[in-house]
Design an enzyme around this catalytic site. Structure first.
Site: not given
Length: 233
Positions: A102-103, A106, A110
């Site tokens: 999940h991270e 992100h 970006h």
């Protein structure tokens, strides 16, 4: 509305949100704990899972670091660093793989200039300002009943609206990060079906905390507008 010294607007607008938030927090901890005890068949750690998602999405230049604590995992776009907690970084559990992926999602957002992510970042300065200053104006506005008090109350509400907008803008960003992680798992058959379902359960439970936060913020705003409206009448 005050009834024998008790603010009934709190009971109507806020208390259900408090209960919802508690339920979501319990669900996150329970689900994470359950799947933290299940080792993934690939024997892949959280750090390796984050690297895997980045690599599969063609993203380079992102560092993966260890940070202390539990469920303190986050991606820092300012430094392009994914920080994974004690229970994720070196853990080979299904839960750790899900959270780390999940991270990494992100970080992919970006790198690919995902618009909702850019929008949330643009709102952040106003949200921080509104969060820190709004309650000063609101408290002053609630104390004073003259016209100046009403003006201060509405200034506080406007400032608070920025933080509400930020919590709402966060929802598509969080859901999309999980979607990117799960899509990578599906497309590459990284996890067998039962482990994939476990990772998805962890991410869904975590997503509901953001939903609860957004609902709470919206209800707080509606409560303030209700109070301000009654004062004008």
């Amino acid at each position: 509305m005050i009834f024998y010294g008790f603010d009934t607007t709190y009971l109507v607008f806020i208390l259900p949100c408090v209960i919802l938030s508690l339920v979501c927090q319990i669900a996150v901890k329970s689900t994470f704990s359950k799947y933290s005890a299940v080792r993934n068949s690939r024997n892949m750690t959280g750090a390796q899972a984050a690297e895997y998602v980045l690599r599969q999405n063609g993203v380079t230049g992102v560092r993966i670091e260890h940070v202390s604590g539990s469920l303190t995992d986050h991606f820092d776009p300012r430094t392009n660093v994914i920080r994974l907690s004690d229970t994720v970084y070196n853990s080979a559990s299904v839960a750790a793989v899900g959270v780390a992926a999940h991270e990494a999602g992100h970080a992919v957002q970006h790198a690919q200039n995902y618009f909702p992510n850019k929008l949330r970042s643009a709102i952040l300065p106003a949200a921080r300002l509104g969060s820190s200053l709004s309650w000063i104006f609101i408290i002053i506005g609630l104390i004073f009943y003259a016209k100046v008090g009403t003006v201060m109350l509405y200034i506080g509400i406007i400032l608070f609206s920025a933080s509400v907008l930020f919590t709402v803008a966060t929802l598509p960003v969080e859901f999309n990060a999980s979607s990117r992680a799960l899509k990578t798992f599906r497309d590459t058959n990284l996890l067998p079906p039962e482990e994939y379902a476990g990772a998805r359960s962890v991410l869904r439970a975590a997503a509901m905390t953001y939903v609860a936060s957004a609902i709470t913020s919206i209800m707080q705003l509606l409560r303030l507008l209700f109070i301000a409206g009654r004062r004008r009448n």
